[in-house]
Write a protein that holds these residues in place. Structure first.
Motif, PDB file in Angstrom:
ATOM      1  N   HIS A  62     -12.162  10.580  13.344  1.00  0.00           N
ATOM      2  CA  HIS A  62     -10.816  10.801  13.868  1.00  0.00           C
ATOM      3  C   HIS A  62     -10.267   9.527  14.507  1.00  0.00           C
ATOM      4  O   HIS A  62      -9.075   9.255  14.447  1.00  0.00           O
TER       5      HIS A  62
ATOM      6  N   ASP B   6      -1.540   7.171   3.839  1.00  0.00           N
ATOM      7  CA  ASP B   6      -2.294   8.095   4.676  1.00  0.00           C
ATOM      8  C   ASP B   6      -3.643   8.458   4.060  1.00  0.00           C
ATOM      9  O   ASP B   6      -4.661   8.455   4.734  1.00  0.00           O
TER      10      ASP B   6
ATOM     11  N   ALA C  26      -5.063   3.641  13.581  1.00  0.00           N
ATOM     12  CA  ALA C  26      -4.098   3.137  12.604  1.00  0.00           C
ATOM     13  C   ALA C  26      -2.714   3.714  12.889  1.00  0.00           C
ATOM     14  O   ALA C  26      -1.705   3.011  12.826  1.00  0.00           O
ATOM     15  N   GLN C  27      -2.655   4.988  13.255  1.00  0.00           N
ATOM     16  CA  GLN C  27      -1.360   5.608  13.545  1.00  0.00           C
ATOM     17  C   GLN C  27      -0.758   5.023  14.819  1.00  0.00           C
ATOM     18  O   GLN C  27       0.443   4.761  14.901  1.00  0.00           O
ATOM     19  N   THR C  28      -1.599   4.843  15.841  1.00  0.00           N
ATOM     20  CA  THR C  28      -1.104   4.299  17.103  1.00  0.00           C
ATOM     21  C   THR C  28      -0.537   2.907  16.908  1.00  0.00           C
ATOM     22  O   THR C  28       0.489   2.552  17.496  1.00  0.00           O
ATOM     23  N   LEU C  29      -1.189   2.117  16.059  1.00  0.00           N
ATOM     24  CA  LEU C  29      -0.734   0.752  15.836  1.00  0.00           C
ATOM     25  C   LEU C  29       0.366   0.701  14.785  1.00  0.00           C
ATOM     26  O   LEU C  29       0.827  -0.375  14.406  1.00  0.00           O
ATOM     27  N   GLY C  30       0.779   1.863  14.293  1.00  0.00           N
ATOM     28  CA  GLY C  30       1.910   1.915  13.379  1.00  0.00           C
ATOM     29  C   GLY C  30       1.598   1.410  11.980  1.00  0.00           C
ATOM     30  O   GLY C  30       2.499   1.028  11.247  1.00  0.00           O
ATOM     31  N   VAL C  31       0.331   1.426  11.609  1.00  0.00           N
ATOM     32  CA  VAL C  31      -0.047   0.875  10.301  1.00  0.00           C
ATOM     33  C   VAL C  31       0.094   1.926   9.197  1.00  0.00           C
ATOM     34  O   VAL C  31       0.325   1.600   8.041  1.00  0.00           O
ATOM     35  N   GLY C  32      -0.035   3.183   9.567  1.00  0.00           N
ATOM     36  CA  GLY C  32      -0.028   4.237   8.546  1.00  0.00           C
ATOM     37  C   GLY C  32       1.362   4.506   7.994  1.00  0.00           C
ATOM     38  O   GLY C  32       2.373   4.149   8.580  1.00  0.00           O
ATOM     39  N   SER C  33       1.385   5.126   6.828  1.00  0.00           N
ATOM     40  CA  SER C  33       2.636   5.604   6.246  1.00  0.00           C
ATOM     41  C   SER C  33       2.266   6.762   5.333  1.00  0.00           C
ATOM     42  O   SER C  33       1.086   7.002   5.078  1.00  0.00           O
ATOM     43  N   GLY C  34       3.275   7.463   4.864  1.00  0.00           N
ATOM     44  CA  GLY C  34       3.006   8.600   3.998  1.00  0.00           C
ATOM     45  C   GLY C  34       2.148   8.211   2.812  1.00  0.00           C
ATOM     46  O   GLY C  34       1.168   8.874   2.482  1.00  0.00           O
TER      47      GLY C  34
ATOM     48  N   LEU D 282       6.270  -0.736  19.025  1.00  0.00           N
ATOM     49  CA  LEU D 282       5.546  -2.007  19.135  1.00  0.00           C
ATOM     50  C   LEU D 282       6.469  -3.169  18.781  1.00  0.00           C
ATOM     51  O   LEU D 282       6.464  -4.211  19.440  1.00  0.00           O
TER      52      LEU D 282
ATOM     53  N   ILE E 253       5.433  10.032  13.557  1.00  0.00           N
ATOM     54  CA  ILE E 253       4.926   9.485  14.822  1.00  0.00           C
ATOM     55  C   ILE E 253       4.441   8.053  14.609  1.00  0.00           C
ATOM     56  O   ILE E 253       4.696   7.165  15.429  1.00  0.00           O
ATOM     57  N   THR E 254       3.750   7.825  13.487  1.00  0.00           N
ATOM     58  CA  THR E 254       3.269   6.485  13.177  1.00  0.00           C
ATOM     59  C   THR E 254       4.433   5.508  13.098  1.00  0.00           C
ATOM     60  O   THR E 254       4.386   4.398  13.623  1.00  0.00           O
ATOM     61  N   ARG E 255       5.488   5.939  12.445  1.00  0.00           N
ATOM     62  CA  ARG E 255       6.654   5.075  12.279  1.00  0.00           C
ATOM     63  C   ARG E 255       7.296   4.768  13.638  1.00  0.00           C
ATOM     64  O   ARG E 255       7.704   3.638  13.898  1.00  0.00           O
TER      65      ARG E 255
ATOM     66  N   TRP F 232      -8.746   6.562  12.068  1.00  0.00           N
ATOM     67  CA  TRP F 232      -7.455   6.961  11.494  1.00  0.00           C
ATOM     68  C   TRP F 232      -6.376   7.005  12.589  1.00  0.00           C
ATOM     69  O   TRP F 232      -5.242   6.553  12.396  1.00  0.00           O
ATOM     70  N   SER F 233      -6.750   7.538  13.750  1.00  0.00           N
ATOM     71  CA  SER F 233      -5.788   7.631  14.862  1.00  0.00           C
ATOM     72  C   SER F 233      -5.332   6.253  15.316  1.00  0.00           C
ATOM     73  O   SER F 233      -4.156   6.044  15.614  1.00  0.00           O
TER      74      SER F 233
ATOM     75  N   ASN G  50       5.701   4.689  16.470  1.00  0.00           N
ATOM     76  CA  ASN G  50       4.805   3.740  17.142  1.00  0.00           C
ATOM     77  C   ASN G  50       5.069   2.319  16.654  1.00  0.00           C
ATOM     78  O   ASN G  50       5.049   1.368  17.436  1.00  0.00           O
ATOM     79  N   ARG G  51       5.321   2.198  15.346  1.00  0.00           N
ATOM     80  CA  ARG G  51       5.607   0.891  14.766  1.00  0.00           C
ATOM     81  C   ARG G  51       6.904   0.337  15.364  1.00  0.00           C
ATOM     82  O   ARG G  51       6.984  -0.825  15.759  1.00  0.00           O
ATOM     83  N   GLU G  52       7.905   1.205  15.451  1.00  0.00           N
ATOM     84  CA  GLU G  52       9.190   0.790  16.025  1.00  0.00           C
ATOM     85  C   GLU G  52       9.017   0.384  17.487  1.00  0.00           C
ATOM     86  O   GLU G  52       9.616  -0.582  17.955  1.00  0.00           O
TER      87      GLU G  52
ATOM     88  N   THR H 128       3.376  11.407   9.971  1.00  0.00           N
ATOM     89  CA  THR H 128       3.569   9.959   9.872  1.00  0.00           C
ATOM     90  C   THR H 128       4.879   9.529  10.531  1.00  0.00           C
ATOM     91  O   THR H 128       5.099   8.337  10.729  1.00  0.00           O
TER      92      THR H 128
ATOM     93  N   THR I 290      -2.721  12.686  20.755  1.00  0.00           N
ATOM     94  CA  THR I 290      -4.070  12.381  20.284  1.00  0.00           C
ATOM     95  C   THR I 290      -4.176  12.653  18.782  1.00  0.00           C
ATOM     96  O   THR I 290      -5.266  12.859  18.263  1.00  0.00           O
ATOM     97  N   LEU I 291      -3.027  12.680  18.121  1.00  0.00           N
ATOM     98  CA  LEU I 291      -2.993  12.797  16.662  1.00  0.00           C
ATOM     99  C   LEU I 291      -3.761  14.029  16.154  1.00  0.00           C
ATOM    100  O   LEU I 291      -4.484  13.931  15.172  1.00  0.00           O
TER     101      LEU I 291
END
Ligand code: HEM
Ligand code: SF4
Ligand code: FES
Lengths: 249, 210
Positions: B160, B177, B166-174, A240, A232-234, B163-164, A236-238, A230, A214-215
């Motif tokens: 929350h 952020d 965006a992370q779940t969909l893999g859009v975020g990056s360092g 998807l 984790i974000t990466r 932003w979350s 998730n991108r991989e 981030t 839940t981030l």
């Protein structure tokens, strides 16, 4: 220093556990947290009592064997491993609570020792590359650009300690898994399994009974190696990307 | 959670902007409400577009609630033994996602019964006259309290949640952020302020019967 420790004692996986209180005297601020526990255990052994069981190996912050939730923080108050945490981070007369990693996927074996083999099985599911075994390949055979190497190294720093799981309010293993996935997925050596790696490792992670992400960011705060959220974000991108590719086929 | 949340968020932004038309008087606001029912004509029959939006929204709400339930169950099961030594964790917005979401769900039910069906409406509910109905609702103290509390909860949830997602969909990056967090904060603030502006308008008398 003189300290009061409240330590989780549990005879075995099936027994009920409880916090037990011990006074520890003669602690030097230069001792590591594990050395302080050694002092306690030495006394317990001399008194004919069962010493407190805890995991450790290298004691230099690189192996990932040590654990312990100290006053509610995985690896204690500093951003380091428990073995590299020093008693100068505490004050004389402090009461310190010491508990094992808590997660359904990490059953307690004894006292402060938990079974972290679930993390090993996530690695087995995809944390490898298809490489010819034998002598090491010529280092220049596969050029890796510096920024890519930096990314791989950042993720490769994960020592697999599981503090991320212990700190996560959901008992999720996303930070660990993402560090391992990204470490190999950014490199040319990891490219052949780029899709199967992330799909298989995430499936294994889900199957082990870890919670969902839940981030909250607690994992990255607790991580002794500074694996960023981030990561984790990466992953998730991989994931998807791999899912899309799999459905294209 | 991410996709259904973003669908609802998009709707909320449109809804908030539409609501602000109340500041331009009863005529404009009621005309806007009428337009909602006729938009897309003659391609779309009367109210077709409205019902299409409603169907998508209900699907998003159901999907969001079901996945929230499944996720929460999984998360609670993954930590069966709590820590003895507890400490405050994460930010307020992050910690209140579950209860905040439940509060918002209850609010939506109340809101529909109040201003769509008129079932729990204070005073005489007049279909087709939303301006008057809105003024009625915000002329009661509990109407103001319910709406303002819910909108504060909404701001936290979006802060929350966006932003979350965006992370779940893999859009975020360092590098991105900070920008994503800023967008989340601005969205949360605009939505909360924009929605709260309506009850405040009625309370201060800027928006009234006459
Ligand atoms: C027959 C003699 C030796 C054996 C069997 C041996 C074996 C090993 C093994 C098993 C490791 C661990 C490798 C790993 O982490 O996977 C290691 C690491 C290491 N050895 Fe040796 N070693 C030998 C001699 C030496 C000598 C002579 C030196 C120093 C000149 C040395 C320096 C090191 C160092 C610095 C490391 C750590 C490398 C690292 O950071 O991973 N070793 N050795
Ligand atoms: S990500 Fe950090 S906390 Fe998690 S296992 Fe790796 S080193 Fe430990
Ligand atoms: S004992 Fe090896 S990291 Fe702490």
């Amino acid at each position: 220093m003189k300290l009061t420790l409240r330590v989780w004692r549990q005879k075995n996986a099936r027994a009920d556990g409880a916090m037990a209180t011990y006074e520890v005297d003669g602690v030097s601020p230069d001792m590591s947290f594990l050395e302080m526990l050694d002092v306690l255990n030495e006394r317990l052994a001399l008194d004919g009592e069962d010493p407190v069981a805890f995991d450790h190996d290298c004691r230099e912050g690189i192996c990932g064997a040590c654990s312990l939730v100290i006053n509610g923080d995985a690896h204690g108050p500093e951003r380091t491993t428990t073995c590299q945490l020093h008693m100068r981070s505490f004050r004389d007369g402090d009461t310190i609570d010491v508990e094992p990693w808590r997660a359904a996927a990490f059953p307690v074996v004894k006292d402060l020792v938990v079974d972290r083999s679930a993390l090993d099985r996530i690695i087995q599911a995809g944390g490898y590359v298809t490489a010819p075994t034998g002598s090491a390949p010529e280092a220049h055979a596969t050029p890796v650009p510096k920024p890519v190497a930096d990314q791989a190294f950042e993720h490769a720093e994960c020592i697999g300690c599981g503090a991320c799981v212990a700190a996560c309010p959901n008992g999720a293993a996303m930070l660990f898994t993402s560090a391992k996935v990204n470490h190999l997925n950014v490199l040319p050596q990891g490219a052949p399994e780029r899709e199967t790696r992330v799909l298989d490792m995430v499936a294994q992670m889900d199957g082990e009974g870890f919670g969902g992400c839940t981030l909250t960011g607690e994992c990255a705060t607790a991580c002794p190696k500074g694996i960023p959220l981030t990561s984790i974000t990466r992953m998730n991108r991989e994931w998807l990307r791999a899912t899309r590719k799999a459905s294209d086929r | 959670m991410a996709v259904s949340g973003l669908v609802m968020l998009l709707y909320l932004v449109v809804h908030m902007i539409g609501n602000l038309e109340i500041y331009f008087g009863a005529g404009e606001f009621n005309a806007y409400a009428h337009w909602l029912r006729t938009v897309g004509e003659p391609f779309m029959h009367d109210e077709w577009t409205l019902w299409l939006v409603r169907v998508v929204l209900v699907a998003a709400v159901v999907a969001h609630a079901v996945s929230a339930y499944q996720l929460s169950r999984r998360d609670i099961r993954a930590r069966p033994t709590p820590y003895v030594h507890r400490r405050r964790r994460a930010s307020y917005a992050t910690r209140t996602m579950r209860w905040g979401g439940i509060i918002l769900g209850l609010f939506v039910v109340w809101h529909l019964l109040d201003l769509t069906t008129g079932t729990v409406h204070a005073g005489g509910f007049q279909p087709g006259h939303p301006y008057q109905n809105v003024v009625d609702t915000f002329s009661t103290w509990y109407g103001d309290v319910v709406y303002i509390v819910a909108m504060l909860a909404l701001g936290l949830h979006v802060r929350h949640g966006f932003w979350s997602a965006a992370q779940t969909l893999g859009v975020g990056s360092g590098a991105r952020d900070r920008a994503l967090k800023t967008v989340a904060d601005v969205l949360a603030l605009l939505l909360t302020a924009g929605f709260i502006a309506v009850p405040v308008g009625v309370m201060t008398g800027v928006v009234s019967w006459r």
